[in-house]
Enzyme design. Structure first.
Site, PDB file in Angstrom:
ATOM      1  N   ASP A   6       0.740 -21.386  -4.846  1.00  0.00           N
ATOM      2  CA  ASP A   6       1.960 -21.806  -5.539  1.00  0.00           C
ATOM      3  C   ASP A   6       2.266 -23.286  -5.283  1.00  0.00           C
ATOM      4  O   ASP A   6       1.972 -23.810  -4.213  1.00  0.00           O
ATOM      5  CB  ASP A   6       3.128 -20.935  -5.043  1.00  0.00           C
ATOM      6  CG  ASP A   6       4.321 -20.998  -5.989  1.00  0.00           C
ATOM      7  OD1 ASP A   6       4.163 -21.488  -7.123  1.00  0.00           O
ATOM      8  OD2 ASP A   6       5.411 -20.564  -5.589  1.00  0.00           O
ATOM      9  N   HIS A  37      -2.111 -28.202 -12.106  1.00  0.00           N
ATOM     10  CA  HIS A  37      -3.097 -27.115 -12.154  1.00  0.00           C
ATOM     11  C   HIS A  37      -4.516 -27.677 -12.001  1.00  0.00           C
ATOM     12  O   HIS A  37      -5.368 -27.074 -11.361  1.00  0.00           O
ATOM     13  CB  HIS A  37      -2.975 -26.340 -13.469  1.00  0.00           C
ATOM     14  CG  HIS A  37      -1.667 -25.600 -13.599  1.00  0.00           C
ATOM     15  ND1 HIS A  37      -1.131 -24.864 -12.576  1.00  0.00           N
ATOM     16  CD2 HIS A  37      -0.783 -25.491 -14.625  1.00  0.00           C
ATOM     17  CE1 HIS A  37       0.017 -24.331 -12.957  1.00  0.00           C
ATOM     18  NE2 HIS A  37       0.255 -24.707 -14.200  1.00  0.00           N
ATOM     19  N   GLU A  78       2.558 -11.564 -15.127  1.00  0.00           N
ATOM     20  CA  GLU A  78       3.854 -12.120 -15.572  1.00  0.00           C
ATOM     21  C   GLU A  78       3.724 -13.573 -16.063  1.00  0.00           C
ATOM     22  O   GLU A  78       4.624 -14.101 -16.711  1.00  0.00           O
ATOM     23  CB  GLU A  78       4.880 -12.074 -14.423  1.00  0.00           C
ATOM     24  CG  GLU A  78       5.355 -10.663 -14.041  1.00  0.00           C
ATOM     25  CD  GLU A  78       4.340  -9.862 -13.235  1.00  0.00           C
ATOM     26  OE1 GLU A  78       3.581 -10.478 -12.463  1.00  0.00           O
ATOM     27  OE2 GLU A  78       4.281  -8.629 -13.396  1.00  0.00           O
ATOM     28  N   LEU A 128     -20.217 -15.041   0.593  1.00  0.00           N
ATOM     29  CA  LEU A 128     -18.755 -14.882   0.468  1.00  0.00           C
ATOM     30  C   LEU A 128     -18.447 -14.139  -0.828  1.00  0.00           C
ATOM     31  O   LEU A 128     -19.036 -14.433  -1.873  1.00  0.00           O
ATOM     32  CB  LEU A 128     -18.110 -16.276   0.438  1.00  0.00           C
ATOM     33  CG  LEU A 128     -16.626 -16.345   0.112  1.00  0.00           C
ATOM     34  CD1 LEU A 128     -15.788 -15.770   1.250  1.00  0.00           C
ATOM     35  CD2 LEU A 128     -16.209 -17.797  -0.158  1.00  0.00           C
TER      36      LEU A 128
HETATM   37  C1  FPP Z   1       1.011 -21.891  -9.231  1.00  0.00           C
HETATM   38  O1  FPP Z   1       1.656 -23.094  -9.412  1.00  0.00           O
HETATM   39  C2  FPP Z   1      -0.311 -21.715  -9.831  1.00  0.00           C
HETATM   40  C3  FPP Z   1      -0.625 -20.907 -10.913  1.00  0.00           C
HETATM   41  C4  FPP Z   1       0.337 -20.255 -11.778  1.00  0.00           C
HETATM   42  C5  FPP Z   1      -1.991 -20.547 -11.272  1.00  0.00           C
HETATM   43  C6  FPP Z   1      -2.970 -21.580 -11.537  1.00  0.00           C
HETATM   44  C7  FPP Z   1      -3.783 -21.891 -10.368  1.00  0.00           C
HETATM   45  C8  FPP Z   1      -4.708 -22.839 -10.348  1.00  0.00           C
HETATM   46  C9  FPP Z   1      -5.005 -23.630 -11.568  1.00  0.00           C
HETATM   47  C10 FPP Z   1      -5.429 -23.143  -9.084  1.00  0.00           C
HETATM   48  C11 FPP Z   1      -6.819 -22.631  -8.922  1.00  0.00           C
HETATM   49  C12 FPP Z   1      -7.481 -21.907  -9.997  1.00  0.00           C
HETATM   50  C13 FPP Z   1      -8.596 -21.109  -9.929  1.00  0.00           C
HETATM   51  C14 FPP Z   1      -9.345 -20.819 -11.154  1.00  0.00           C
HETATM   52  C15 FPP Z   1      -9.106 -20.520  -8.703  1.00  0.00           C
HETATM   53  P1  FPP Z   1       3.056 -23.129 -10.197  1.00  0.00           P
HETATM   54  O2  FPP Z   1       2.790 -23.584 -11.572  1.00  0.00           O
HETATM   55  O3  FPP Z   1       3.732 -21.808 -10.095  1.00  0.00           O
HETATM   56  O4  FPP Z   1       3.834 -24.206  -9.376  1.00  0.00           O
HETATM   57  P2  FPP Z   1       5.416 -24.391  -9.253  1.00  0.00           P
HETATM   58  O5  FPP Z   1       5.917 -23.240  -8.419  1.00  0.00           O
HETATM   59  O6  FPP Z   1       5.527 -25.684  -8.542  1.00  0.00           O
HETATM   60  O7  FPP Z   1       5.992 -24.407 -10.629  1.00  0.00           O
END
Ligand code: FPP
Length: 260
Positions: A34, A51, A81, A145
């Site tokens: 997060d 991201h 969600e 892994l």
């Molecule tokens: C949370 O940040 C992240 C996500 C919703 C998912 C996306 C994750 C990635 C792109 C990282 C790695 C990906 C892979 C394929 C392993 P947020 O958008 O909820 O952040 P915020 O809480 O600051 O809004």
């Protein structure tokens, strides 16, 4: 008896232990990654830029987990969600997953990482589903892994899905045991979850691995995911190593059993 009328011969719980902490590497780590959006916004950039940085960080954490000897790493990439996010962000994430998968799969294979997706991936577009199928196929015999990407995953979905599979397989089933339910979860082929990490400062599980987390150690940190580097992972593993997992027993019982 003491002043509050409780018997005074109850042994206190053990609060410290003496085992070799260096040997306590969690077999299965799961991470709620997060903080990407806030990381980008703090730099005056669009959330999507966060991201992108998040993918780079995921790469480093996979590599470090392999080096540490972790057997299974489960990353929460997209929850059931997350479809509710702005359409532009959802589309960007889908595109990013395809690019990241296609770019990283060779490197993962070279390092003998076995890749699996957990969740209802049938909801994704064809391009992403094809990349997932190819990557899973290419890495299926690897044994270093296990990298599990939870995508369109929800803990409640996982439990309901397991129950529905059992009902379909056993017409007229009258009761379900914990072991049976566990055996049809998306994680049934993985070691039990030892350590659940959430970055980004929120203190909740957000419908991730809710069944599997029953006895996992929880680790919450304020670090935003794009800043969660190898050192931060080491800190989480060190904190895990200091915990005593009691599973309902007393500290003395655990030490006597040599369970730690
Ligand atoms: C949370 O940040 C992240 C996500 C919703 C998912 C996306 C994750 C990635 C792109 C990282 C790695 C990906 C892979 C394929 C392993 P947020 O958008 O909820 O952040 P915020 O809480 O600051 O809004």
């Amino acid at each position: 008896m003491t002043d509050n009328n409780l018997p005074d011969n109850i042994e206190p719980n053990a609060t410290s232990h003496t085992l070799d902490e260096a040997n306590k590497i969690p077999k299965h780590i799961a991470i709620i990654m997060d903080g990407n959006g806030r990381w980008a916004q703090a730099r005056g950039k669009k959330r999507t830029r966060g991201h992108k940085a998040g993918v780079e960080r995921a790469r480093e954490i996979v590599e470090t987990s392999g080096k540490l000897g972790v057997e299974s790493l489960t990353l929460f990439a997209f929850s059931s969600e997350n479809w509710q996010r702005p359409q532009e962000e959802v589309s960007y994430l889908m595109e990013l997953f395809v690019i990241a998968l296609n770019r990283e799969v060779k490197m993962l294979n070279k390092h003998s990482v076995k890749l699996n997706f957990l969740g209802d991936t049938s909801a994704f577009n064809n391009k992403l589903q094809e990349s997932i199928a190819k990557a899973e196929h290419l890495t299926k015999d690897n044994d270093k892994l296990r990298l599990n990407i939870a995508a369109n995953y929800g803990g409640r979905w996982d439990i309901v899905n397991s129950v529905n599979s059992l009902l379909q397989e056993n017409a007229g089933i009258s009761s379900i045991s914990e072991e049976l339910l566990d055996s049809r979860l998306a994680t049934s082929h993985l070691p039990p979850l030892d350590l659940l990490i959430r970055t980004g400062g929120e203190v909740r599980i957000s419908n991730f691995l809710i069944w599997q987390a029953a006895y996992a150690e929880l680790y919450f940190c304020d670090t935003l995911w794009p800043d969660f580097d190898a050192n931060e992972l080491q800190k989480a593993v060190d904190a895990y190593a200091k915990r005593q997992r009691r599973y309902g027993k007393t500290g003395e019982q655990v030490q006597a059993d040599g369970d730690e």
